[in-house]
Design a protein around this motif. Structure first.
Motif, PDB file in Angstrom:
ATOM      1  N   GLY A   1     -92.563  10.465   9.810  1.00 43.74           N
ATOM      2  CA  GLY A   1     -93.530  10.012   9.099  1.00 43.74           C
ATOM      3  C   GLY A   1     -94.335  11.394   9.019  1.00 43.74           C
ATOM      4  N   VAL A   2     -94.398  11.804  10.434  1.00 40.02           N
ATOM      5  CA  VAL A   2     -95.005  12.554  10.658  1.00 40.02           C
ATOM      6  C   VAL A   2     -94.990  14.261   9.946  1.00 40.02           C
ATOM      7  CG1 VAL A   2     -96.398  13.985  12.542  1.00 40.02           C
ATOM      8  CG2 VAL A   2     -96.825  11.562  12.859  1.00 40.02           C
ATOM      9  N   PHE A   3     -93.250  13.922  10.782  1.00 34.93           N
ATOM     10  CA  PHE A   3     -92.973  15.331   9.813  1.00 34.93           C
ATOM     11  C   PHE A   3     -93.133  15.824   9.313  1.00 34.93           C
ATOM     12  CE2 PHE A   3     -88.557  16.154   7.643  1.00 34.93           C
ATOM     13  CZ  PHE A   3     -88.804  17.431   8.569  1.00 34.93           C
ATOM     14  N   GLY A   4     -92.386  14.367   7.680  1.00 32.74           N
ATOM     15  CA  GLY A   4     -92.811  14.904   6.204  1.00 32.74           C
ATOM     16  C   GLY A   4     -93.845  14.791   5.806  1.00 32.74           C
ATOM     17  N   LEU A   5     -94.697  14.311   6.666  1.00 32.06           N
ATOM     18  CA  LEU A   5     -96.498  15.094   5.877  1.00 32.06           C
ATOM     19  C   LEU A   5     -96.894  16.482   6.223  1.00 32.06           C
ATOM     20  CD1 LEU A   5     -98.400  11.635   7.166  1.00 32.06           C
ATOM     21  CD2 LEU A   5     -97.862  12.458   4.814  1.00 32.06           C
TER      22      LEU A   5
ATOM     23  N   GLY B   1     -92.816  11.235   3.799  1.00 29.38           N
ATOM     24  CA  GLY B   1     -94.606  11.182   4.791  1.00 29.38           C
ATOM     25  C   GLY B   1     -95.145   9.781   3.960  1.00 29.38           C
ATOM     26  N   ASP B   2     -94.621   9.171   2.568  1.00 25.01           N
ATOM     27  CA  ASP B   2     -95.266   8.073   1.767  1.00 25.01           C
ATOM     28  C   ASP B   2     -94.396   7.464   2.406  1.00 25.01           C
ATOM     29  OD1 ASP B   2     -96.397  10.446   0.318  1.00 25.01           O
ATOM     30  OD2 ASP B   2     -95.127  10.452  -1.749  1.00 25.01           O
ATOM     31  N   LEU B   3     -93.712   6.465   3.136  1.00 22.25           N
ATOM     32  CA  LEU B   3     -92.997   5.508   2.809  1.00 22.25           C
ATOM     33  C   LEU B   3     -94.211   5.529   4.566  1.00 22.25           C
ATOM     34  CD1 LEU B   3     -88.620   6.003   2.588  1.00 22.25           C
ATOM     35  CD2 LEU B   3     -90.785   4.720   1.442  1.00 22.25           C
ATOM     36  N   PHE B   4     -93.717   5.545   4.972  1.00 25.95           N
ATOM     37  CA  PHE B   4     -94.440   5.871   6.117  1.00 25.95           C
ATOM     38  C   PHE B   4     -96.653   5.345   6.309  1.00 25.95           C
ATOM     39  CE2 PHE B   4     -97.182   7.636  10.497  1.00 25.95           C
ATOM     40  CZ  PHE B   4     -96.962   6.374  11.372  1.00 25.95           C
ATOM     41  N   LEU B   5     -96.378   5.860   5.202  1.00 25.53           N
ATOM     42  CA  LEU B   5     -98.471   6.583   4.956  1.00 25.53           C
ATOM     43  C   LEU B   5     -98.466   4.253   4.425  1.00 25.53           C
ATOM     44  CD1 LEU B   5     -99.919   9.202   3.455  1.00 25.53           C
ATOM     45  CD2 LEU B   5     -99.571   8.061   5.540  1.00 25.53           C
ATOM     46  N   ARG B   6     -97.195   4.240   3.149  1.00 26.85           N
ATOM     47  CA  ARG B   6     -97.349   2.943   2.862  1.00 26.85           C
ATOM     48  C   ARG B   6     -97.023   2.055   3.684  1.00 26.85           C
ATOM     49  NH1 ARG B   6     -95.773   3.369  -2.818  1.00 26.85           N
ATOM     50  NH2 ARG B   6     -95.845   1.132  -3.226  1.00 26.85           N
TER      51      ARG B   6
END
Ligand code: ASP
Length: 411
Positions: free
Chosen positions: A199-203, A43-48
């Protein structure tokens, strides 16, 4: 490897994002808290990555958008249309919320214990004056460094206007530079969004593992009131505007915007979703870059229908819980301040909650009331953010149609 790539390509990005959400909920529920460390990384990597691209994307897109509009007469017309749409759609959203909260009266007779201690000092950062001051940057570079979107937009519009007033030689040179810069940022964006499903999976896994599905049970009626309001605005009000003003099929537009709407839902951030919103609007919906690069970045910060509706319902709910009757004048104040709060809210998670203090202060409600709605805010944030992005995209469609900037042959 080649087979895997082919398999991935078989399905559209939206389908993969959807799969990401479902896997996220399932692993959050069944694997529980041990999924959090790995989910956080995804999640964090995608948001970054998304945050990395926001400022350069906005700077180049707004400036080249303003330059693309050409003479300042066109800019004025487009600006007025955009503003009219933003205000009208947000007011419709607020009135929908106001009617529902008066009908359902979710806080009436409720006996809710405080679910947390809210530090009023943290939440009272946004007076009306601050809101206006925040639009004009004291130092545009520091606004860029700190990702303050409204001042960046303001500055870039000014830069664009004054570039278009230069002599041909300099105007064309700078226009080329901004257009080329914008192309680069869009290409980087295309690359980043390929990672959206992960990313969505992680969040989603992280949220489900941390708060559980429990969160849905408390504060039921308030939650349901906001939910019905948002869904109504999403599926009735906005499609109605699309049909009447653009004479386009809202269901097709919904499908075109699918990837952006799902990303908004999971990231709870209109700004983080912006790259995807622009991509879907241009590639799928056929909205010209000229319109999308002006209407969408501005909309991601200024036009927040979902947030506006929620501010109004939440303030009325808090009044009901405290047994405070709000007369017509007070409800009118709630409507206006909810509109301003939604305009001032940044396109980031929970920004709407922070802006609640403006509405509560305006009608003399206790700021501690925010503590009541904290528990369910995270989930509502997801739905209101998706509503915000949906409204931006409907506005872009309507304005593109009226400016003859819509390529109806696209998907
Ligand atoms: N998260 C919302 C958005 O980014 C703002 C809000 O908190 O209402 O659009």
């Amino acid at each position: 490897m080649h087979d895997a790539v082919n398999f991935i390509r078989k399905f559209p990005l939206t389908a993969w994002i959807f799969i990401g959400i479902i896997l996220g909920v399932l692993s959050g529920m069944f694997v529980g808290e041990s999924i959090i460390p790995i989910a956080s990384v995804f999640g964090d990597l995608f948001l970054r990555l998304l945050k990395m691209i926001i400022v350069p994307l906005i700077v180049t897109s707004i400036t080249s958008g303003v330059l693309g509009i050409g003479n300042s007469k066109n800019l004025g017309r487009l600006g007025l249309k955009t503003l009219a749409y933003y205000i009208a759609s947000s007011l419709i959203a607020i009135l929908t919320g106001l009617i529902l909260v008066n009908l359902i009266r979710p806080g009436f007779g409720t006996d809710i214990a405080f679910s947390g201690n809210v530090n009023a000092a943290d939440l009272s950062s946004g007076s009306l004056k601050d809101l206006l001051y925040r639009i004009i940057p004291v130092n545009p570079l520091s606004s860029m460094v700190n990702s303050e979107i409204l001042p960046i937009i303001f500055f870039c519009i000014i830069v664009g206007i004054f570039i278009s007033k230069l002599n041909d030689k300099h105007r064309l040179l700078l226009t080329d530079i901004f257009n080329a810069g914008f192309d680069v940022m869009m290409n980087i964006t295309h690359f980043i969004i390929l990672f959206a499903p992960l990313g969505v999976f992680g969040l989603v896994a992280k949220i489900t593992a941390t708060t559980g599905v429990e969160i849905f049970r408390s504060l039921g009626l308030y939650f349901i009131t906001v939910l019905i309001g948002l869904l109504w605005h999403y599926s009735v009000n906005l499609p109605f505007l699309v049909i009447v003003l653009a004479k386009e099929n809202p269901v097709r537009h919904l499908k075109n915007m699918g990837a952006a709407l799902l990303t908004a839902f999971t990231t709870s951030s209109s700004s983080a979703t912006l790259p995807l919103t622009m991509e879907c609007a241009e590639k799928n919906a056929g909205i010209s870059n000229k319109i999308s690069s002006f209407v969408l970045p501005l909309g991601a910060t200024v036009n927040m229908d979902g947030t506006a509706l929620y501010e109004c319902v939440a303030a009325m709910f808090i009044a009901q819980v405290y047994g405070i009757e709000l007369n017509f004048a007070a409800q009118f104040t709630v409507v206006i301040t909810a509109l301003l709060a939604s305009i001032g809210a940044a396109g980031i998670p929970m920004a709407g909650l922070v802006m609640m203090s403006i509405v509560l202060k305006a009608v003399g409600l206790p700021l501690e009331g925010i503590g009541l709605i904290l528990a369910v805010d995270r989930i509502l944030d997801m739905i209101r953010t998706s509503t915000n992005v949906w409204s931006d995209s409907c506005g872009a469609l309507i304005i593109a149609k009226s400016e003859k900037e819509l390529n109806t042959n696209s998907k």
